[in-house]
Design an enzyme around this catalytic site. Structure first.
Site, PDB file in Angstrom:
ATOM      1  N   ASP A 321      30.323 -14.812  73.861  1.00 34.83           N
ATOM      2  CA  ASP A 321      30.609 -16.226  74.088  1.00 34.83           C
ATOM      3  C   ASP A 321      30.339 -16.523  75.571  1.00 34.83           C
ATOM      4  O   ASP A 321      30.018 -15.624  76.358  1.00 34.83           O
ATOM      5  CB  ASP A 321      32.047 -16.573  73.690  1.00 34.83           C
ATOM      6  CG  ASP A 321      32.214 -18.084  73.453  1.00 34.83           C
ATOM      7  OD1 ASP A 321      31.295 -18.851  73.793  1.00 34.83           O
ATOM      8  OD2 ASP A 321      33.269 -18.495  72.953  1.00 34.83           O
TER       9      ASP A 321
HETATM   10  C1  BGC Z   1      32.559 -21.861  73.139  1.00 32.51           C
HETATM   11  C2  BGC Z   1      31.601 -21.570  72.022  1.00 32.51           C
HETATM   12  C3  BGC Z   1      30.285 -22.238  72.280  1.00 32.51           C
HETATM   13  C4  BGC Z   1      29.758 -21.778  73.625  1.00 32.51           C
HETATM   14  C5  BGC Z   1      28.402 -22.342  73.968  1.00 32.51           C
HETATM   15  C6  BGC Z   1      31.956 -21.616  74.511  1.00 32.51           C
HETATM   16  O1  BGC Z   1      32.751 -22.120  75.518  1.00 32.51           O
HETATM   17  O2  BGC Z   1      33.710 -21.071  72.968  1.00 32.51           O
HETATM   18  O3  BGC Z   1      32.152 -21.978  70.805  1.00 32.51           O
HETATM   19  O4  BGC Z   1      29.396 -21.937  71.246  1.00 32.51           O
HETATM   20  O5  BGC Z   1      30.669 -22.170  74.621  1.00 32.51           O
HETATM   21  O6  BGC Z   1      28.457 -23.667  74.307  1.00 32.51           O
END
Ligand code: BGC
Length: 803
Positions: A321
């Protein structure tokens, strides 16, 4: 835009090819060894799968594998690491720890993926750098958080799940795939399949709620919708299932907080939707931010290697993530970036989203023998396989001429409206002064007051993570109401803002209500700021002065319909006691207004059902229907009064609030009413041995040792649809089992007065559990079965599972 595969322009000698093929065959053999067949520890949890969708790697394509090997041999270590690096272009959705300018890196072959680019022109410009200027011409893959639609905004996922209609969700995901792919986005960071039991957690809005069975059905639907029949179809996008795993159990509902989940609970509740998505062929998976039992999930070999790879045989790509690799330092399991990179990588995280720790450290870790290059090769293969599977080598560019035409097509918009209508959950509909339920409203009303900060707010209708959704595409409740009744019959006053408001605004709203025959009051949360990521709330009431506005409007004595816009259930005990009609509308998307007006005036009969238990008070959270019974269940004790007035003290209860939710999981009213007959079962005894043999059958969805039926009657005056739910409870087993667990659901449409028999063919998974050795088995048990309209009602049938 057609081009030949740059990776194949220099096919080597026969000797090289032989080598490659030998490596490939060895790879296939090793992978098949890693995939457990029917191991005793990991039988498959419930799956209604009819077929896999565009499964990545379910049948490894020998030609693609050969192309990968040819390419891999040409890559320098830096280029290999480059494929494992992903950066965000545009609006940051978190802290930024790496570079922010990527052109040079792309030309050097040091970037594998980019995200947050939202137009074909921009994606093509970046792609051109990779294709025309980098040595090996490996295409970039572009990702985005396409969570509930791309340009055509659908209801938020919590709303989509409230339809209990996976087929509709699959169609919505297909629309999103078509629109996103038209801009060059071939990878969506969706679905979020985290089980969410705590409404304080803002990200409850992004998922399918608290139940693993329903969550699994939704997970499959998204994956199939996104990935289509073949990943290589140019309008297919790779799904990224997130957040692996346990993220939704953040302690106290506080986002990013730590998580403690026993292996048993993990397997029984949190893992099934992930497993369902993997079995449906999900191409990629994203690890989470949380630390799970002390080990951050972005460096957790147990969940990634043992469960995902070995038990489930997942062959796709594992992404981190946003900076979740860098966050291993604040988590406290690494004191420097190199250690964080090593731990994440060795645990099985193959791509680094944003933190740049792989870019800066992985090559050195290989050179210093702290990370085997063969592991890097395996990860690079997974990235290249994804790119080949998507056809990116043949079609790296989006067709800029077709981009605009792909958006907001009429059938997409009408699907968004259908989805919105089916997502609404009617919570209250008690009689108004004339003795019949307030809803549906009569189209003959002379003057309708439309009040509240969300009555004419287009931006909020799009919910959080609205991708390319644009406020100007939204039809608000106000616009749709005026279209229905004419401007002279709609009196609008805002009444307050979402988080603040003035006495003058409130006075104007009260006056408007008094001058009207009925009031529609649109209240709720601010979607981008109060729901979704980084939006945990400790208080779950209406923000700002909205509760005050509500009470002032109800005090006028006019019939009031409260339409709630929110990303979670809100604790509104006063409203549920005093407001005749309350509709949970979530955030409904571009067609919010028309869908609501059709519902409020009865052109559409609500069918949505809650996928989360609706709390009475924040102190009940986490609150979920499939709880364990405890050793001191309250039974029939009266929990509405404190125990010191009676004897019901030493039981599992609150002294100041009932245990039960305001509205249970599965609940939702319609304009019809239904009577459920008692469940009839085809057998009162089943054998655990036979059921366990059934679990070994790959096609066990057709293997149903039991049929459960019930007669359902529409006792109302209009045709309607009911979602008939099947629940099971197992008693006398080695591990304590939920007081009820959903094992099936069906939609049934009945004319007024009509009765139909609904039958469920129940397979062995309905009786299987994770036992005291974490094995998935059926044990001898006493079984209770309900066929009911929600998780709290219905009469039960019992049967025995013998040895
Ligand atoms: C979130 C994810 C997301 C990623 C990319 C993160 O902060 O937890 O769900 O896909 O950012 O934007």
């Amino acid at each position: 835009m057609l081009r030949t595969d740059p990776g194949l322009t220099f096919v080597g000698t026969i000797g090289v090819l032989e080598n490659v093929l030998t490596t490939f065959i060895r790879f296939l053999l090793i992978s098949s060894l890693l995939v457990p067949g029917q191991s005793t520890t990991a039988q498959e949890p419930p799956d209604d799968a009819e077929s896999e969708s565009a499964a990545l790697g379910s049948n490894l394509d020998a030609v693609v594998e050969q192309k990968i090997e040819v390419l891999l041999r040409k890559m320098t270590l830096e280029e290999k690491v480059g494929q494992l690096v992903q950066y965000s272009v545009g609006q940051p959705a978190g802290p930024v720890t790496g570079p922010t300018e990527y052109r040079d890196l792309i030309v050097k072959g040091e970037v594998g993926a980019l995200f947050n680019i939202t137009t074909a022109r921009d994606s093509n410009a970046y792609q051109r750098l990779a294709i025309e200027n980098s040595r090996l011409k490996i295409p970039l893959i572009f990702g985005l958080d396409v969570i509930h639609g791309f340009r055509t905004g659908f209801p938020i996922p919590l709303g989509l799940a409230s339809t209990w209609d996976p087929e509709l969700v699959q169609r919505a995901a297909r629309v999103a795939a078509r629109e996103a792919s038209a801009t060059g986005i071939r990878w969506v960071f969706s679905p979020m399949v985290d089980i969410a039991r705590d409404a304080r957690w803002g990200r409850m809005a992004e998922g399918a709620g608290e139940d693993p069975y329903l969550g699994s059905a939704m997970a499959r639907a998204y994956v199939r919708g996104y990935q289509g029949e073949r990943l290589s179809d140019l309008d297919s996008v790779a799904a990224c299932v997130k957040h692996f795993v346990g993220y939704g159990a953040a302690e106290a509902g506080r986002d990013y907080n730590s998580v403690e989940i026993s292996e048993h609970t993990l397997r029984e509740f949190y893992l099934p939707p992930f497993h369902a998505a993997v079995k449906a062929g999900a191409a990629t998976i994203m690890t989470a931010f949380d630390s799970l039992n002390g080990i951050p999930t972005s460096a957790n070999p147990f969940t990634i290697k043992d469960i995902l790879r070995k038990e489930w045989g997942f062959r796709g790509l594992v992404d981190s993530d946003w900076t979740s690799i860098a966050e291993l330092i604040p988590h406290g399991i690494a004191n420097d970036p190199a250690t964080a990179a090593r731990k994440a990588f060795l645990a099985g995280v193959e791509m680094d989203m944003v933190s740049s720790f792989y870019h800066d450290n992985l090559a050195n870790l290989v050179r210093s023998s702290q990370v085997p290059e063969s592991d890097v090769d395996r990860a690079v293969r997974d990235v290249l396989r994804l790119k080949f599977s998507l056809g990116l080598f043949e079609h790296p560019y989006a067709d800029e001429k077709k981009e605009a035409g792909a958006m907001l097509q009429p059938e997409s918009v009408s699907l968004a409206q259908e989805a919105a209508e089916r997502s609404f959950v009617l919570l209250n509909n008690s009689p108004a002064s004339n003795g019949s339920p307030l809803l549906p409203l009569s189209p003959d009303l002379k003057q309708v007051a439309l009040l509240g900060p969300l009555a004419d707010d287009s931006a909020n209708m799009l919910g959080s993570w609205s991708a390319q959704g644009r406020p100007q595409d939204v039809v608000t409740l106000r616009a749709a109401l005026v279209a229905k009744l004419g401007a002279d019959r709609v009196r609008y006053a805002k009444g307050s803002e979402i988080t603040k408001g003035s006495d003058e605004q409130m006075a104007e709203a009260v006056k408007t209500a008094k001058e009207s025959d009925a009031v529609i009051l649109a209240l709720g949360e601010d979607a981008p700021n109060m729901t979704g990521e980084a939006a945990s709330r400790a208080h779950l009431g209406l923000p700002g002065r909205q509760e005050q506005l509500l009470e002032a409007i109800v005090a006028t004595g006019k019939p009031v319909v409260l339409v709630l816009f929110s990303g979670r259930p809100l604790t509104l005990p006063w409203a549920f006691e005093h407001v005749s009609a309350v509709l949970a509308a979530w955030f409904p998307g571009v067609q919010a207004g028309p869908a609501l007006v059709r519902t409020l005036f009865g052109d559409s009969n609500p069918t949505g059902k809650l996928v989360v238990s609706w709390p009475r008070a924040v102190g009940q959270e986490p609150l979920y229907y499939n709880e364990l019974n405890t050793g001191r269940p309250p039974g029939k004790a009266d929990l509405t009064r404190p125990p010191w007035e009676g004897t019901d003290k030493y039981i599992s209860r609150y002294i100041d609030e009932p245990n039960s939710p305001q509205f249970p999981f599965g609940y939702g009213l319609t304009y019809s009413s239904f009577r459920f007959g008692p469940p009839q079962i085809s057998s009162t005894s089943l054998s655990a041995g036979t059921l366990n043999r059934g679990l070994l059958d790959e096609n066990r969805s057709s293997n149903s040792p039991l049929t459960v039926s019930a007669d359902i009657t529409n006792t109302g005056t209009r045709a309607g649809e009911e979602t008939v739910q099947l629940y099971v409870r197992l008693e006398g087993t080695s591990t304590a089992q939920p007081v009820r667990a959903l094992k099936g659901f069906q939609h049934i449409k009945l004319a007024a007065g009509e009765t139909q028999r609904v039958s469920f063919r129940v397979g062995p998974d309905a009786f299987a559990l994770w036992d005291d050795h974490n094995k998935y088995v059926v044990e001898p048990a006493r079984v209770k079965i309900w066929v009911s309209p929600d998780s709290a009602h219905g009469s039960e049938a019992t049967l025995e599972i013998t040895k």
